[in-house]
Design an enzyme around this catalytic site. Structure first.
Site, PDB file in Angstrom:
ATOM      1  CD  GLU A 176     -16.187  -0.019  19.896  1.00  0.00           C
ATOM      2  OE1 GLU A 176     -17.087  -0.190  19.062  1.00  0.00           O
ATOM      3  OE2 GLU A 176     -16.340  -0.283  21.110  1.00  0.00           O
ATOM      4  CE  LYS A 213     -16.761  -3.796  18.562  1.00  0.00           C
ATOM      5  NZ  LYS A 213     -17.688  -4.383  19.567  1.00  0.00           N
TER       6      LYS A 213
END
Length: 295
Positions: A176, A213
């Site tokens: 992420e 993400k």
């Protein structure tokens, strides 16, 4: 690695619920939920209250694999139980929702326009505990504030270096590298970021699998080519400070990108609501996020 869980994460319809507020962000999450800091006097009381909130969310009738593919947990939540089962076991056995664990320990100071992750002490031990608790994958977050090529390269290299260790431990890493939605050069940062992610994916051994993400991109469908990469199980989107309606609207313009929302999922939920009021609001939120994720 559980094949049924892998298949669900790769091809299932739905989204990921991010229930992973950590020690630093828990007071804010509780305040949003209507519980002020004077209601608890130490970390144990605070984490017990936030576990009650998360349990209330997970127990919602709509919180199941028809809508939700996975859920990201905080380490403290992994070690607690819902009923007589550890949280990850309850999620999978009772809800058929795949459990993930947030493993990062927060962000370092801003440097080169980015915030790298702080060191993760005893990563090997944490991953071993996660496997023993039947966790499928992990999540770790860095932040990109500016379109600084050197900073973004360091963020992605750090994410993938740790991600490879996670995969070797039998778990699937969610990588992420968040681009701050308020960044003045967000679109330029996203172009650099995609290039660096592509470079790192090309260096992976044949069998390595990761998830990504990412912030909802400025240009619609910008990350679509990453979804087709054989190393990528799924690309999911964080809400990043957008309201639920804003995040959902932006998500609908990105085919194949599914939600992994935290604040946007729990928006409007409060401790004072009756179970009927709480369940209705959460069911509506789950329904709208699901609809945005499958478009």
């Amino acid at each position: 690695m559980n094949k049924e869980q892998m298949d669900q994460m790769h091809a299932g319809k739905g989204f990921i619920a991010a229930l992973d507020q950590s020690g630093g962000s828990t007071p804010k999450a509780l305040l949003q939920y209507g519980i002020s800091e004077d209601r608890y006097s130490n970390d144990e009381e605070m984490f017990s209250l936030v576990h009650e909130m998360r349990t209330r969310i997970i127990m919602n009738p709509t919180f199941n694999s028809k809508h939700i593919l996975g859920a990201i947990l905080f380490e403290n939540t992994m070690d607690r139980k819902i009923g007589d089962k550890f949280t990850a076991d309850f999620l999978w056995e009772d809800k058929k929702v795949v459990p993930f664990l947030k493993i990062d320990k927060g962000l370092a100071e801003l440097e080169n326009g980015v915030q790298l992750m702080k060191p993760i002490p005893n990563l090997e031990g944490l991953l071993k505990r996660a496997s023993e608790k039947n966790i499928f994958g992990t999540k770790m977050r860095s932040v990109i504030m500016e379109a600084n090529s050197e900073g973004i390269r360091k963020v992605v290299e750090q994410q993938f270096d740790i991600g490879k260790k996670i995969f070797e431990a039998g778990l699937v890493p969610i990588i992420e590298p968040e681009v701050d939605i308020h960044s003045v050069d967000k679109e330029k940062s996203e172009r650099i970021l995609k290039s660096e992610i592509s470079n790192q994916l090309a260096l992976l051994d044949k069998d390595v699998k990761v998830m990504l993400k990412l912030s909802i991109p400025t240009e619609d469908n910008f990350y679509h080519d990453l979804m087709d990469n054989p190393h990528v199980v799924r690309v999911v989107a964080l809400s990043g400070g957008y309201t639920q309606s804003e995040a959902n609207e932006k998500l609908t313009h990105n085919h194949g990108l599914i939600a992994s929302f935290s604040r946007a999922l729990s928006q409007g939920l409060t401790a004072k609501q009756t179970d009927k009021e709480f369940n209705l609001m959460l069911s509506n939120s789950i329904g709208t996020i699901y609809d945005a994720s499958i478009k």
